[in-house]
Design a protein around this motif. Structure first.
Motif, PDB file in Angstrom:
ATOM      1  N   ILE A  30      17.927  68.095  56.775  1.00 63.17           N
ATOM      2  CA  ILE A  30      18.210  68.460  58.018  1.00 63.17           C
ATOM      3  C   ILE A  30      18.559  67.500  59.067  1.00 63.17           C
ATOM      4  O   ILE A  30      17.958  66.155  59.070  1.00 63.17           O
ATOM      5  N   PHE A  31      19.713  67.598  59.684  1.00 63.49           N
ATOM      6  CA  PHE A  31      20.242  66.543  60.749  1.00 63.49           C
ATOM      7  C   PHE A  31      20.757  67.191  61.930  1.00 63.49           C
ATOM      8  O   PHE A  31      20.446  68.285  62.204  1.00 63.49           O
ATOM      9  N   GLY A  32      21.003  66.324  62.987  1.00 64.06           N
ATOM     10  CA  GLY A  32      21.166  66.758  64.431  1.00 64.06           C
ATOM     11  C   GLY A  32      20.690  65.844  65.395  1.00 64.06           C
ATOM     12  O   GLY A  32      19.986  64.611  64.912  1.00 64.06           O
ATOM     13  N   LEU A  33      20.903  65.832  66.336  1.00 65.14           N
ATOM     14  CA  LEU A  33      20.560  64.876  67.565  1.00 65.14           C
ATOM     15  C   LEU A  33      18.952  65.009  67.748  1.00 65.14           C
ATOM     16  O   LEU A  33      18.549  65.842  67.422  1.00 65.14           O
ATOM     17  N   SER A  34      18.403  64.148  68.329  1.00 64.38           N
ATOM     18  CA  SER A  34      17.170  63.841  68.841  1.00 64.38           C
ATOM     19  C   SER A  34      16.893  65.101  69.658  1.00 64.38           C
ATOM     20  O   SER A  34      17.679  65.270  70.532  1.00 64.38           O
ATOM     21  N   ALA A  46      16.306  63.263  59.647  1.00 66.61           N
ATOM     22  CA  ALA A  46      16.888  62.238  60.177  1.00 66.61           C
ATOM     23  C   ALA A  46      18.224  62.572  61.130  1.00 66.61           C
ATOM     24  O   ALA A  46      18.623  63.814  60.649  1.00 66.61           O
ATOM     25  N   THR A  47      18.913  61.869  62.053  1.00 61.67           N
ATOM     26  CA  THR A  47      20.027  62.378  62.749  1.00 61.67           C
ATOM     27  C   THR A  47      21.210  62.676  61.860  1.00 61.67           C
ATOM     28  O   THR A  47      21.873  63.489  62.294  1.00 61.67           O
ATOM     29  N   PHE A  48      21.454  61.524  61.061  1.00 60.31           N
ATOM     30  CA  PHE A  48      22.355  61.701  60.040  1.00 60.31           C
ATOM     31  C   PHE A  48      23.831  61.806  60.904  1.00 60.31           C
ATOM     32  O   PHE A  48      24.847  62.496  60.790  1.00 60.31           O
ATOM     33  N   ILE A  49      23.930  61.141  61.932  1.00 55.14           N
ATOM     34  CA  ILE A  49      24.986  61.247  63.247  1.00 55.14           C
ATOM     35  C   ILE A  49      26.049  60.546  62.656  1.00 55.14           C
ATOM     36  O   ILE A  49      27.361  60.883  63.200  1.00 55.14           O
ATOM     37  N   ILE A 107      18.812  58.391  74.777  1.00 54.80           N
ATOM     38  CA  ILE A 107      19.090  58.270  73.550  1.00 54.80           C
ATOM     39  C   ILE A 107      19.898  59.135  73.006  1.00 54.80           C
ATOM     40  O   ILE A 107      21.048  59.124  72.208  1.00 54.80           O
ATOM     41  N   TYR A 108      19.253  60.377  73.273  1.00 58.04           N
ATOM     42  CA  TYR A 108      20.097  61.637  72.962  1.00 58.04           C
ATOM     43  C   TYR A 108      21.758  61.578  73.419  1.00 58.04           C
ATOM     44  O   TYR A 108      22.584  62.013  72.764  1.00 58.04           O
ATOM     45  N   LEU A 109      21.822  61.312  74.833  1.00 57.45           N
ATOM     46  CA  LEU A 109      23.409  61.271  75.254  1.00 57.45           C
ATOM     47  C   LEU A 109      24.224  60.260  74.358  1.00 57.45           C
ATOM     48  O   LEU A 109      25.197  60.338  74.112  1.00 57.45           O
ATOM     49  N   LYS A 110      23.440  59.002  73.999  1.00 56.99           N
ATOM     50  CA  LYS A 110      24.318  58.257  73.407  1.00 56.99           C
ATOM     51  C   LYS A 110      24.643  58.532  71.984  1.00 56.99           C
ATOM     52  O   LYS A 110      25.593  58.601  71.213  1.00 56.99           O
ATOM     53  N   GLN A 111      23.585  59.270  71.325  1.00 53.67           N
ATOM     54  CA  GLN A 111      23.840  59.692  70.011  1.00 53.67           C
ATOM     55  C   GLN A 111      24.928  61.103  70.107  1.00 53.67           C
ATOM     56  O   GLN A 111      25.760  61.080  69.053  1.00 53.67           O
TER      57      GLN A 111
END
Length: 176
Positions: A7-11, A88-91, A135-139
């Motif tokens: 499961i991935f995605g932004l904070s 995890a974010t897995f960005i 942090i979300y915006l940077k991700q």
């Protein structure tokens, strides 16, 4: 039934909420990058390690170790006959490719929610994660489109019952 779900995605997108459903209702072992990161740093999960993006325990080097450790633990659990959900974010592409290289047929789910919902979640969050709106915006800026994988998208701005039903259909698990 899939042995590995990623499961991935932004904070703030609802990854951990989806992972918690798979853990509680479908018997998946839950490996969460936020917890592993703090364990590797010698911190308790509830201890704050808040830092600017890419600083503190969130450097590229530490992040690499966290993803490698997550994969190592997942392999060990799967070898023991367990099902695992990675949260995890897995960005970054390399993070998803690490999974592809180490597991056959992982199932990827992109957690998504409207930005105003994410902003509210991050503002009111009492959680192991240290991420906030900045942090979300940077991700979001650094997110590399997942062109190397097949994945499904789940909008987490739904009731727990709706999300349980969606996960059950996607993964074929019997909910407890």
């Amino acid at each position: 039934m899939r042995e590995l779900v990623v499961i991935f995605g932004l904070s703030g997108s609802g990854k951990s909420f989806l992972a918690s459903i798979l853990h509680e209702k479908c018997g998946y072992e839950w490996l969460r990058s936020d917890v592993i990161r703090k364990q590797l740093a010698g911190l308790k999960p509830e201890e704050s390690a808040k830092a600017d993006y890419g600083k503190g325990i969130y450097t590229k080097e530490i992040t690499k170790k966290v993803y490698e450790e997550m994969v190592k633990r997942a392999k060990e659990l799967i070898d023991r006959g367990k099902k695992v959900v990675l949260d995890a974010t897995f960005i970054k592409r390399w993070q998803r490719e690490l999974v592809l290289k180490n597991f056959k047929d992982p199932f990827f789910i992109l957690a998504f929610a409207p930005e105003e919902v994410i902003k509210e979640r991050l503002k009111s969050r009492k959680d192991v994660s240290d991420a906030d709106w900045n942090i979300y915006l940077k991700q979001k800026e650094e997110f590399e489109a997942p062109e190397e994988i097949d994945y499904c998208v789940i909008n987490t701005n739904k009731s727990k019952e709706e999300l349980e039903s969606r996960l059950k259909k996607l993964l074929g698990c019997q909910l407890k």
